[in-house]
Scaffold this motif. Structure first.
Motif, PDB file in Angstrom:
ATOM      1  N   MET A  37      24.055 -63.717   4.160  1.00 28.28           N
ATOM      2  CA  MET A  37      23.855 -65.192   4.511  1.00 28.28           C
ATOM      3  C   MET A  37      22.839 -65.135   5.487  1.00 28.28           C
ATOM      4  SD  MET A  37      26.446 -68.162   5.890  1.00 28.28           S
ATOM      5  CE  MET A  37      26.522 -67.946   7.747  1.00 28.28           C
ATOM      6  N   ARG A  38      21.617 -66.204   5.214  1.00 29.04           N
ATOM      7  CA  ARG A  38      20.650 -66.007   6.010  1.00 29.04           C
ATOM      8  C   ARG A  38      20.930 -66.843   7.568  1.00 29.04           C
ATOM      9  NH1 ARG A  38      16.092 -69.309   6.999  1.00 29.04           N
ATOM     10  NH2 ARG A  38      14.005 -68.190   7.022  1.00 29.04           N
ATOM     11  N   PRO A  39      20.426 -66.355   8.581  1.00 33.55           N
ATOM     12  CA  PRO A  39      20.755 -67.025   9.568  1.00 33.55           C
ATOM     13  C   PRO A  39      19.819 -68.333   9.828  1.00 33.55           C
ATOM     14  CG  PRO A  39      19.033 -65.170  10.092  1.00 33.55           C
ATOM     15  CD  PRO A  39      19.565 -65.138   8.674  1.00 33.55           C
ATOM     16  N   SER A  40      20.626 -69.273  10.455  1.00 30.26           N
ATOM     17  CA  SER A  40      20.328 -70.682  10.801  1.00 30.26           C
ATOM     18  C   SER A  40      19.014 -70.522  11.639  1.00 30.26           C
ATOM     19  CB  SER A  40      21.370 -71.211  11.422  1.00 30.26           C
ATOM     20  OG  SER A  40      21.356 -71.108  12.704  1.00 30.26           O
ATOM     21  N   LYS A  41      18.235 -71.532  11.485  1.00 30.65           N
ATOM     22  CA  LYS A  41      17.097 -71.742  12.473  1.00 30.65           C
ATOM     23  C   LYS A  41      17.291 -71.238  13.849  1.00 30.65           C
ATOM     24  CE  LYS A  41      13.011 -72.726  11.066  1.00 30.65           C
ATOM     25  NZ  LYS A  41      11.960 -71.889  10.484  1.00 30.65           N
ATOM     26  N   ARG A  42      18.480 -71.883  14.291  1.00 28.10           N
ATOM     27  CA  ARG A  42      18.882 -71.842  15.791  1.00 28.10           C
ATOM     28  C   ARG A  42      19.229 -70.505  16.092  1.00 28.10           C
ATOM     29  NH1 ARG A  42      22.918 -71.159  19.115  1.00 28.10           N
ATOM     30  NH2 ARG A  42      23.360 -72.527  21.031  1.00 28.10           N
ATOM     31  N   ASP A  43      19.964 -69.617  15.203  1.00 33.15           N
ATOM     32  CA  ASP A  43      20.293 -68.412  15.231  1.00 33.15           C
ATOM     33  C   ASP A  43      19.104 -67.237  15.387  1.00 33.15           C
ATOM     34  OD1 ASP A  43      22.900 -68.871  15.436  1.00 33.15           O
ATOM     35  OD2 ASP A  43      23.497 -68.490  13.539  1.00 33.15           O
ATOM     36  N   GLU A  44      18.174 -67.745  14.506  1.00 34.34           N
ATOM     37  CA  GLU A  44      16.823 -67.258  14.297  1.00 34.34           C
ATOM     38  C   GLU A  44      15.981 -67.250  15.718  1.00 34.34           C
ATOM     39  OE1 GLU A  44      12.888 -67.573  11.842  1.00 34.34           O
ATOM     40  OE2 GLU A  44      14.683 -68.393  10.891  1.00 34.34           O
ATOM     41  N   LEU A  45      15.983 -68.198  16.214  1.00 31.86           N
ATOM     42  CA  LEU A  45      15.406 -68.808  17.580  1.00 31.86           C
ATOM     43  C   LEU A  45      15.714 -67.917  18.672  1.00 31.86           C
ATOM     44  CD1 LEU A  45      13.504 -70.192  19.512  1.00 31.86           C
ATOM     45  CD2 LEU A  45      14.921 -72.095  19.197  1.00 31.86           C
ATOM     46  N   VAL A  46      17.122 -68.009  18.571  1.00 32.89           N
ATOM     47  CA  VAL A  46      18.059 -67.240  19.658  1.00 32.89           C
ATOM     48  C   VAL A  46      17.539 -65.747  19.699  1.00 32.89           C
ATOM     49  CG1 VAL A  46      19.945 -66.564  20.688  1.00 32.89           C
ATOM     50  CG2 VAL A  46      19.568 -68.776  20.051  1.00 32.89           C
ATOM     51  N   GLN A  47      17.650 -65.164  18.415  1.00 31.33           N
ATOM     52  CA  GLN A  47      17.442 -63.760  18.244  1.00 31.33           C
ATOM     53  C   GLN A  47      16.053 -63.338  18.649  1.00 31.33           C
ATOM     54  OE1 GLN A  47      19.472 -61.037  17.582  1.00 31.33           O
ATOM     55  NE2 GLN A  47      17.896 -60.004  18.286  1.00 31.33           N
ATOM     56  N   LYS A  48      14.912 -64.175  18.159  1.00 34.07           N
ATOM     57  CA  LYS A  48      13.632 -63.844  18.444  1.00 34.07           C
ATOM     58  C   LYS A  48      13.497 -64.104  19.758  1.00 34.07           C
ATOM     59  CE  LYS A  48      11.576 -64.788  13.851  1.00 34.07           C
ATOM     60  NZ  LYS A  48      10.692 -65.498  12.993  1.00 34.07           N
ATOM     61  N   ALA A  49      13.940 -65.217  20.473  1.00 36.46           N
ATOM     62  CA  ALA A  49      13.646 -65.400  21.826  1.00 36.46           C
ATOM     63  C   ALA A  49      14.366 -64.238  22.734  1.00 36.46           C
ATOM     64  CB  ALA A  49      14.210 -66.754  22.299  1.00 36.46           C
ATOM     65  N   LEU A  50      15.461 -63.806  22.395  1.00 38.74           N
ATOM     66  CA  LEU A  50      15.976 -62.668  22.984  1.00 38.74           C
ATOM     67  C   LEU A  50      14.977 -61.444  23.172  1.00 38.74           C
ATOM     68  CD1 LEU A  50      19.305 -60.913  22.647  1.00 38.74           C
ATOM     69  CD2 LEU A  50      17.320 -59.784  22.994  1.00 38.74           C
ATOM     70  N   THR A  51      14.298 -61.056  22.329  1.00 41.83           N
ATOM     71  CA  THR A  51      13.093 -59.921  22.177  1.00 41.83           C
ATOM     72  C   THR A  51      12.314 -60.431  23.196  1.00 41.83           C
ATOM     73  OG1 THR A  51      13.868 -59.447  19.824  1.00 41.83           O
ATOM     74  CG2 THR A  51      11.405 -58.805  20.517  1.00 41.83           C
ATOM     75  N   ILE A  52      11.827 -61.626  22.945  1.00 40.02           N
ATOM     76  CA  ILE A  52      10.502 -62.054  23.730  1.00 40.02           C
ATOM     77  C   ILE A  52      10.887 -62.156  25.225  1.00 40.02           C
ATOM     78  CG2 ILE A  52       8.773 -64.085  24.547  1.00 40.02           C
ATOM     79  CD1 ILE A  52       9.143 -64.443  21.520  1.00 40.02           C
ATOM     80  N   PHE A  53      12.158 -62.444  25.661  1.00 39.44           N
ATOM     81  CA  PHE A  53      12.571 -62.879  27.038  1.00 39.44           C
ATOM     82  C   PHE A  53      12.615 -61.193  27.599  1.00 39.44           C
ATOM     83  CE2 PHE A  53      14.154 -67.225  26.247  1.00 39.44           C
ATOM     84  CZ  PHE A  53      13.237 -67.839  27.090  1.00 39.44           C
ATOM     85  N   TYR A  54      13.169 -60.666  26.900  1.00 46.41           N
ATOM     86  CA  TYR A  54      13.546 -59.043  27.285  1.00 46.41           C
ATOM     87  C   TYR A  54      12.075 -58.349  27.399  1.00 46.41           C
ATOM     88  CZ  TYR A  54      15.641 -54.372  27.172  1.00 46.41           C
ATOM     89  OH  TYR A  54      15.938 -53.072  27.711  1.00 46.41           O
ATOM     90  N   ARG A  55      11.289 -58.570  26.836  1.00 43.99           N
ATOM     91  CA  ARG A  55       9.831 -57.769  26.912  1.00 43.99           C
ATOM     92  C   ARG A  55       8.937 -58.364  27.927  1.00 43.99           C
ATOM     93  NH1 ARG A  55       6.950 -59.548  22.029  1.00 43.99           N
ATOM     94  NH2 ARG A  55       6.209 -60.879  23.504  1.00 43.99           N
ATOM     95  N   GLU A  56       9.113 -59.758  28.104  1.00 42.25           N
ATOM     96  CA  GLU A  56       8.261 -60.501  29.063  1.00 42.25           C
ATOM     97  C   GLU A  56       8.720 -61.084  30.224  1.00 42.25           C
ATOM     98  OE1 GLU A  56       4.952 -61.042  28.334  1.00 42.25           O
ATOM     99  OE2 GLU A  56       5.022 -60.033  26.205  1.00 42.25           O
ATOM    100  N   GLY A  57      10.041 -61.253  30.316  1.00 42.69           N
ATOM    101  CA  GLY A  57      10.702 -62.053  31.380  1.00 42.69           C
ATOM    102  C   GLY A  57      11.068 -63.524  31.163  1.00 42.69           C
ATOM    103  N   PHE A  58      12.147 -64.054  31.766  1.00 37.78           N
ATOM    104  CA  PHE A  58      12.192 -65.444  31.649  1.00 37.78           C
ATOM    105  C   PHE A  58      11.292 -66.393  31.886  1.00 37.78           C
ATOM    106  CE2 PHE A  58      16.087 -62.772  31.577  1.00 37.78           C
ATOM    107  CZ  PHE A  58      16.674 -63.200  30.518  1.00 37.78           C
ATOM    108  N   HIS A  59      10.803 -66.271  33.241  1.00 36.78           N
ATOM    109  CA  HIS A  59       9.517 -67.420  33.794  1.00 36.78           C
ATOM    110  C   HIS A  59       8.292 -67.182  33.095  1.00 36.78           C
ATOM    111  CE1 HIS A  59      12.571 -69.026  36.466  1.00 36.78           C
ATOM    112  NE2 HIS A  59      12.601 -67.811  37.289  1.00 36.78           N
ATOM    113  N   ALA A  60       8.110 -65.717  32.801  1.00 38.58           N
ATOM    114  CA  ALA A  60       6.961 -65.711  32.223  1.00 38.58           C
ATOM    115  C   ALA A  60       6.594 -65.977  30.840  1.00 38.58           C
ATOM    116  CB  ALA A  60       6.607 -63.990  32.102  1.00 38.58           C
ATOM    117  N   ALA A  61       7.643 -66.130  30.069  1.00 39.91           N
ATOM    118  CA  ALA A  61       7.646 -66.597  28.612  1.00 39.91           C
ATOM    119  C   ALA A  61       7.934 -67.876  28.467  1.00 39.91           C
ATOM    120  CB  ALA A  61       8.757 -65.793  28.017  1.00 39.91           C
TER     121      ALA A  61
END
Length: 189
Positions: free
Chosen positions: A1-25
């Motif tokens: 089953m393909r992830p929903s747009k919401r789930d996809e956003l959360v997963q991609k945001a996790l990678t970005i926040f982990y790499r960049e930080g919360f305030h910086a992203a």
């Protein structure tokens, strides 16, 4: 089953926040890197902080599932599983994407204890404590809560030390200290 747009956003945001930080992203960076428009993001999350909370919930689930699964794979007994926590950490530290603990970072960027992001980060640590306490109890520790606290202090110290990078094998160092603590806690029987 393909992830929903919401789930996809959360997963991609996790990678970005982990790499960049919360305030910086910022939302512009999130939109550019996820390929999801800010309008669509705000349909799923009213604020950036709501997105951060969803990311932290996902990370909590992923991290605890991974950690305890690896501990079970690496250790046949409760004592061995407690030590295997540090073997699993060593594996994590050696991955190219290792950037420390997302919950330590989140609580550092949102230091007010009553802030929902800080509170969720603290809850992650409480859940780890509960699971390690149960494992210590299964191993026969007289004071399982005390042993769990000590092991988690070693775990957190190893995570920060690995992030800073001034020691060769912080997980191994923490494991050696954990072995002494575990054996002492189990010999009181």
């Amino acid at each position: 089953m393909r992830p929903s747009k919401r789930d996809e956003l959360v997963q991609k945001a996790l990678t970005i926040f982990y790499r960049e930080g919360f305030h910086a992203a910022g939302m512009d960076l999130l939109s550019a890197e996820t390929g999801i428009s800010k309008t669509t993001m705000f349909k799923h999350f009213r604020t950036k902080e709501e997105l951060i909370l969803a990311v932290l919930r996902l990370r909590d689930e992923q991290f605890r599932n991974w950690l305890f699964r690896r501990m079970e794979q690496l250790g046949p007994t409760p004592r061995d599983r407690m030590l295997a926590m540090f073997d699993a950490l060593r594996e994590w530290f050696q991955t190219p994407e290792y950037r420390s603990c997302m919950f330590i970072k989140a609580s550092g960027e949102y230091p007010q204890r009553d802030h929902p992001i800080h509170a969720l980060s603290a809850e992650h640590k409480r859940l780890l404590h509960r699971q390690i306490t149960e494992l210590a109890r299964e191993a026969g520790a007289v004071e399982p809560e005390v042993l769990a606290r000590a092991l988690l202090l070693l775990k957190e110290g190893a995570i920060v030390t690995a992030h800073i990078g001034h020691e060769v094998d912080p997980a191994g160092d923490a494991r050696a200290m954990a072995e002494v603590l575990i054996d002492k806690a189990l010999e009181k029987h």
